[in-house]
Design a protein around this motif. Structure first.
Motif, PDB file in Angstrom:
ATOM      1  N   CYS A  55       0.847  -1.198   0.000  1.00 47.44           N
ATOM      2  CA  CYS A  55       0.000   0.000   0.000  1.00 47.44           C
ATOM      3  C   CYS A  55       0.882   1.247   0.000  1.00 47.44           C
ATOM      4  O   CYS A  55       1.997   1.241   0.530  1.00 47.44           O
ATOM      5  CB  CYS A  55      -0.895  -0.005   1.226  1.00 47.44           C
TER       6      CYS A  55
ATOM      7  N   PHE B 212      -1.753   4.620   3.742  1.00 46.48           N
ATOM      8  CA  PHE B 212      -2.735   3.541   3.603  1.00 46.48           C
ATOM      9  C   PHE B 212      -2.167   2.278   4.231  1.00 46.48           C
ATOM     10  O   PHE B 212      -0.952   2.119   4.353  1.00 46.48           O
ATOM     11  CB  PHE B 212      -3.054   3.295   2.120  1.00 46.48           C
TER      12      PHE B 212
ATOM     13  N   GLY C  46      -2.922  -2.194   4.506  1.00 42.47           N
ATOM     14  CA  GLY C  46      -3.627  -3.349   3.972  1.00 42.47           C
ATOM     15  C   GLY C  46      -2.642  -4.340   3.403  1.00 42.47           C
ATOM     16  O   GLY C  46      -1.434  -4.273   3.641  1.00 42.47           O
TER      17      GLY C  46
ATOM     18  N   ALA D  32      -6.044  -4.771  -1.204  1.00 47.96           N
ATOM     19  CA  ALA D  32      -7.070  -3.936  -0.572  1.00 47.96           C
ATOM     20  C   ALA D  32      -6.371  -3.011   0.422  1.00 47.96           C
ATOM     21  O   ALA D  32      -5.774  -3.484   1.390  1.00 47.96           O
ATOM     22  CB  ALA D  32      -8.104  -4.797   0.134  1.00 47.96           C
ATOM     23  N   CYS D  33      -6.405  -1.714   0.145  1.00 45.14           N
ATOM     24  CA  CYS D  33      -5.740  -0.723   1.004  1.00 45.14           C
ATOM     25  C   CYS D  33      -6.776   0.255   1.540  1.00 45.14           C
ATOM     26  O   CYS D  33      -7.672   0.679   0.810  1.00 45.14           O
ATOM     27  CB  CYS D  33      -4.678   0.036   0.215  1.00 45.14           C
ATOM     28  N   GLN D  34      -6.634   0.584   2.809  1.00 46.30           N
ATOM     29  CA  GLN D  34      -7.534   1.527   3.449  1.00 46.30           C
ATOM     30  C   GLN D  34      -6.744   2.695   4.004  1.00 46.30           C
ATOM     31  O   GLN D  34      -5.589   2.546   4.419  1.00 46.30           O
ATOM     32  CB  GLN D  34      -8.318   0.856   4.573  1.00 46.30           C
ATOM     33  N   ASP D  35      -7.401   3.846   4.045  1.00 47.39           N
ATOM     34  CA  ASP D  35      -6.793   5.053   4.596  1.00 47.39           C
ATOM     35  C   ASP D  35      -6.448   4.852   6.060  1.00 47.39           C
ATOM     36  O   ASP D  35      -7.222   4.292   6.819  1.00 47.39           O
ATOM     37  CB  ASP D  35      -7.777   6.227   4.454  1.00 47.39           C
TER      38      ASP D  35
END
Length: 100
Positions: free
Chosen positions: A2, A6, A8, A12-15
C-alpha cells in the motif's frame, strides 16, 4: 504494498487515520485533520504557525486583547486575561473604582 498513508495487504488498502492513531507530527498546540492518504495540521486559536510548529500569540503586545480601561493585560499560553489595576475591582461593566 500500500502507498504511504494507507494500510492493507497491497490488494485492498484503506486510509490510515494518522490523527486517531497518533501517527502525525502536529504541534501540541495544533489540531490534526485526517485526509485521504494523509493529514493536515492547524494551529489552535491563540497560536500562530504552520500547524507543525505553533507559537503563542501575545495578545497583549499585539493589541488584540479586550482589556478595558483601568486594567492590565496578562498574556497566557493560547489566550490572555485582564486584571484590574490597584484601586479598582472587577464588575460586570469592567474595572470600577473602589470607594475607599
Amino acid at each position: 504494498m500500500c502507498k504511504d498513508g494507507f494500510e492493507g495487504d497491497g490488494v485492498a488498502c484503506q486510509d490510515v487515520n494518522e490523527c486517531q492513531e497518533a501517527k502525525h507530527n502536529c504541534s501540541e498546540y495544533a489540531v490534526c485533520h485526517n485526509n485521504f492518504g494523509g493529514f493536515a495540521c492547524t494551529c489552535q486559536d491563540g497560536f500562530d504557525g504552520d500547524g507543525y510548529a505553533c507559537v503563542d500569540m501575545d495578545e497583549c503586545v499585539m493589541g488584540t486583547h479586550n482589556c478595558g480601561a483601568n486594567s492590565v493585560c496578562l498574556n497566557l499560553i493560547g489566550s490572555h486575561s485582564c486584571q484590574c489595576v490597584n484601586g479598582y475591582q472587577n464588575s460586570s461593566s469592567g474595572c470600577v473604582d473602589i470607594n475607599e
